[in-house]
Design a protein around this motif. Structure first.
Motif, PDB file in Angstrom:
ATOM      1  N   GLY A   1       0.799  -1.213   0.000  1.00  0.00           N
ATOM      2  CA  GLY A   1       0.000   0.000   0.000  1.00  0.00           C
ATOM      3  C   GLY A   1       0.832   1.263   0.000  1.00  0.00           C
ATOM      4  N   PRO A   2       0.165   2.398  -0.065  1.00  0.00           N
ATOM      5  CA  PRO A   2       0.875   3.677  -0.094  1.00  0.00           C
ATOM      6  C   PRO A   2       1.475   4.009   1.274  1.00  0.00           C
TER       7      PRO A   2
ATOM      8  N   SER B   1       1.287   8.355  -3.824  1.00  0.00           N
ATOM      9  CA  SER B   1       2.539   7.622  -3.613  1.00  0.00           C
ATOM     10  C   SER B   1       2.423   6.209  -4.191  1.00  0.00           C
ATOM     11  N   LEU B   2       3.573   5.551  -4.344  1.00  0.00           N
ATOM     12  CA  LEU B   2       3.655   4.269  -5.025  1.00  0.00           C
ATOM     13  C   LEU B   2       2.858   3.166  -4.331  1.00  0.00           C
ATOM     14  N   VAL B   3       2.066   2.436  -5.124  1.00  0.00           N
ATOM     15  CA  VAL B   3       1.344   1.243  -4.698  1.00  0.00           C
ATOM     16  C   VAL B   3       1.726   0.153  -5.695  1.00  0.00           C
ATOM     17  N   THR B   4       2.145  -1.000  -5.180  1.00  0.00           N
ATOM     18  CA  THR B   4       2.565  -2.080  -6.076  1.00  0.00           C
ATOM     19  C   THR B   4       1.609  -3.260  -6.000  1.00  0.00           C
ATOM     20  N   GLY B   5       1.405  -3.880  -7.149  1.00  0.00           N
ATOM     21  CA  GLY B   5       0.612  -5.104  -7.221  1.00  0.00           C
ATOM     22  C   GLY B   5      -0.856  -4.953  -6.907  1.00  0.00           C
ATOM     23  N   GLU B   6      -1.428  -3.793  -7.162  1.00  0.00           N
ATOM     24  CA  GLU B   6      -2.854  -3.609  -6.860  1.00  0.00           C
ATOM     25  C   GLU B   6      -3.715  -4.258  -7.948  1.00  0.00           C
ATOM     26  N   THR B   7      -4.771  -4.916  -7.525  1.00  0.00           N
ATOM     27  CA  THR B   7      -5.745  -5.488  -8.444  1.00  0.00           C
ATOM     28  C   THR B   7      -7.015  -4.653  -8.370  1.00  0.00           C
ATOM     29  N   VAL B   8      -7.464  -4.187  -9.532  1.00  0.00           N
ATOM     30  CA  VAL B   8      -8.715  -3.435  -9.605  1.00  0.00           C
ATOM     31  C   VAL B   8      -9.643  -4.134 -10.583  1.00  0.00           C
ATOM     32  N   TYR B   9     -10.928  -4.042 -10.329  1.00  0.00           N
ATOM     33  CA  TYR B   9     -11.947  -4.631 -11.191  1.00  0.00           C
ATOM     34  C   TYR B   9     -12.774  -3.493 -11.766  1.00  0.00           C
ATOM     35  N   LEU B  10     -12.786  -3.415 -13.088  1.00  0.00           N
ATOM     36  CA  LEU B  10     -13.467  -2.337 -13.790  1.00  0.00           C
ATOM     37  C   LEU B  10     -14.523  -2.924 -14.716  1.00  0.00           C
TER      38      LEU B  10
ATOM     39  N   SER C   1      -0.919  -7.502 -15.527  1.00  0.00           N
ATOM     40  CA  SER C   1      -1.838  -8.347 -16.296  1.00  0.00           C
ATOM     41  C   SER C   1      -3.174  -7.657 -16.458  1.00  0.00           C
ATOM     42  N   VAL C   2      -3.874  -8.071 -17.531  1.00  0.00           N
ATOM     43  CA  VAL C   2      -5.231  -7.607 -17.795  1.00  0.00           C
ATOM     44  C   VAL C   2      -6.042  -8.830 -18.194  1.00  0.00           C
ATOM     45  N   HIS C   3      -7.160  -9.028 -17.519  1.00  0.00           N
ATOM     46  CA  HIS C   3      -8.073 -10.130 -17.833  1.00  0.00           C
ATOM     47  C   HIS C   3      -9.451  -9.547 -18.119  1.00  0.00           C
ATOM     48  N   VAL C   4     -10.065 -10.039 -19.202  1.00  0.00           N
ATOM     49  CA  VAL C   4     -11.430  -9.639 -19.539  1.00  0.00           C
ATOM     50  C   VAL C   4     -12.306 -10.868 -19.376  1.00  0.00           C
ATOM     51  N   ASP C   5     -13.236 -10.783 -18.445  1.00  0.00           N
ATOM     52  CA  ASP C   5     -14.114 -11.911 -18.114  1.00  0.00           C
ATOM     53  C   ASP C   5     -13.311 -13.190 -17.889  1.00  0.00           C
ATOM     54  N   GLY C   6     -12.180 -13.052 -17.188  1.00  0.00           N
ATOM     55  CA  GLY C   6     -11.361 -14.203 -16.812  1.00  0.00           C
ATOM     56  C   GLY C   6     -10.309 -14.625 -17.810  1.00  0.00           C
ATOM     57  N   ALA C   7     -10.365 -14.131 -19.039  1.00  0.00           N
ATOM     58  CA  ALA C   7      -9.380 -14.499 -20.064  1.00  0.00           C
ATOM     59  C   ALA C   7      -8.316 -13.412 -20.165  1.00  0.00           C
TER      60      ALA C   7
ATOM     61  N   TRP D   1     -20.218  -4.293 -20.607  1.00  0.00           N
ATOM     62  CA  TRP D   1     -20.770  -5.272 -19.681  1.00  0.00           C
ATOM     63  C   TRP D   1     -19.807  -6.420 -19.387  1.00  0.00           C
ATOM     64  N   SER D   2     -18.520  -6.155 -19.522  1.00  0.00           N
ATOM     65  CA  SER D   2     -17.525  -7.174 -19.189  1.00  0.00           C
ATOM     66  C   SER D   2     -16.778  -6.747 -17.929  1.00  0.00           C
ATOM     67  N   GLU D   3     -16.208  -7.731 -17.236  1.00  0.00           N
ATOM     68  CA  GLU D   3     -15.381  -7.418 -16.075  1.00  0.00           C
ATOM     69  C   GLU D   3     -13.924  -7.413 -16.515  1.00  0.00           C
ATOM     70  N   VAL D   4     -13.256  -6.312 -16.241  1.00  0.00           N
ATOM     71  CA  VAL D   4     -11.848  -6.176 -16.588  1.00  0.00           C
ATOM     72  C   VAL D   4     -11.061  -6.139 -15.282  1.00  0.00           C
ATOM     73  N   ALA D   5     -10.196  -7.148 -15.099  1.00  0.00           N
ATOM     74  CA  ALA D   5      -9.338  -7.212 -13.906  1.00  0.00           C
ATOM     75  C   ALA D   5      -7.940  -6.776 -14.313  1.00  0.00           C
ATOM     76  N   VAL D   6      -7.432  -5.770 -13.624  1.00  0.00           N
ATOM     77  CA  VAL D   6      -6.121  -5.216 -13.943  1.00  0.00           C
ATOM     78  C   VAL D   6      -5.233  -5.308 -12.706  1.00  0.00           C
ATOM     79  N   VAL D   7      -4.027  -5.845 -12.883  1.00  0.00           N
ATOM     80  CA  VAL D   7      -3.030  -5.859 -11.822  1.00  0.00           C
ATOM     81  C   VAL D   7      -1.918  -4.919 -12.277  1.00  0.00           C
ATOM     82  N   TYR D   8      -1.650  -3.907 -11.456  1.00  0.00           N
ATOM     83  CA  TYR D   8      -0.663  -2.910 -11.877  1.00  0.00           C
ATOM     84  C   TYR D   8      -0.033  -2.206 -10.685  1.00  0.00           C
ATOM     85  N   ASP D   9       1.086  -1.526 -10.969  1.00  0.00           N
ATOM     86  CA  ASP D   9       1.755  -0.653 -10.013  1.00  0.00           C
ATOM     87  C   ASP D   9       1.469   0.774 -10.458  1.00  0.00           C
TER      88      ASP D   9
END
Length: 181
Positions: free
Chosen positions: A3-4, A47-56, A76-82, A106-114
């Motif tokens: 976390g920050p 401030s820097l946050v590493t490895g955060e996963t957000v769902y958009l 990584s980026v996943h759209v509806d699990g792919a 209407w898709s779920e986009v999971a993004v893991v990023y710093d």
């Protein structure tokens, strides 16, 4: 996820301005309050946050706005699990561009990023220190003090006021300013 940092400015810098020990509890509380206020105003940790996963949610548009920026590394980026490869990014703005057109609606986009800044930009740290000094010096519960024949009044707005330095820093680092962000 890391976390920050709890503060957007060095407590030692604030302690120097106020002539206090670096571990003064009230001073640290003022710095924490100013940090929370700044983060709330810009709507991201700064401030820097590493490895955060957000769902958009997919937007049906070419661009997808991340909730924090700048994007430091896209893991990584996943759209509806792919997993989706070839995603491009506008790193400074925190915007992802779909590799083949639009993000499916209407898709779920999971993004893991710093994301964020390391170190925190100087103008942000200075604005937060300035605000923390004001918070430390004001007791918002006291609006008027009378001793004998002398009376001093404190404006209630002084406890929540901002400086032009604060406003400029917020405007420079604010995200998600509306539909055309």
């Amino acid at each position: 996820m890391a976390g920050p940092d709890p503060y957007l400015a060095d407590p030692a810098d604030l302690a120097t301005f106020l002539g206090l020990a670096v571990d003064d509890v009230r001073m640290l509380a003022a710095l924490r309050a100013a940090t929370r206020r700044f983060r709330g105003a810009v709507r991201h940790p700064v401030s820097l946050v590493t490895g955060e996963t957000v769902y958009l949610d997919g937007t049906g548009r070419e661009q997808l706005q991340l909730p924090a920026a700048p994007l430091v590394q896209l893991h990584s980026v996943h759209v509806d699990g792919a997993e989706l490869v070839g995603v491009r990014a506008k790193r400074r703005a925190g915007v992802l561009l779909h590799p083949s057109g639009c993000w499916p609606a209407w898709s779920e986009v999971a993004v893991v990023y710093d994301h964020g800044h390391d170190p925190v930009p100087e103008e942000v740290a200075e604005a937060v220190i300035d605000q923390a000094r004001a918070i430390y010096r004001l007791d918002p519960a006291i609006q008027q003090i009378t001793t004998g024949t002398e009376s001093v009044s404190f404006a209630a707005t002084a406890a929540v006021g901002i400086t032009s330095q604060w406003q400029a820093a917020v405007e420079a680092y604010q995200l998600n300013r509306g539909d055309d962000a």
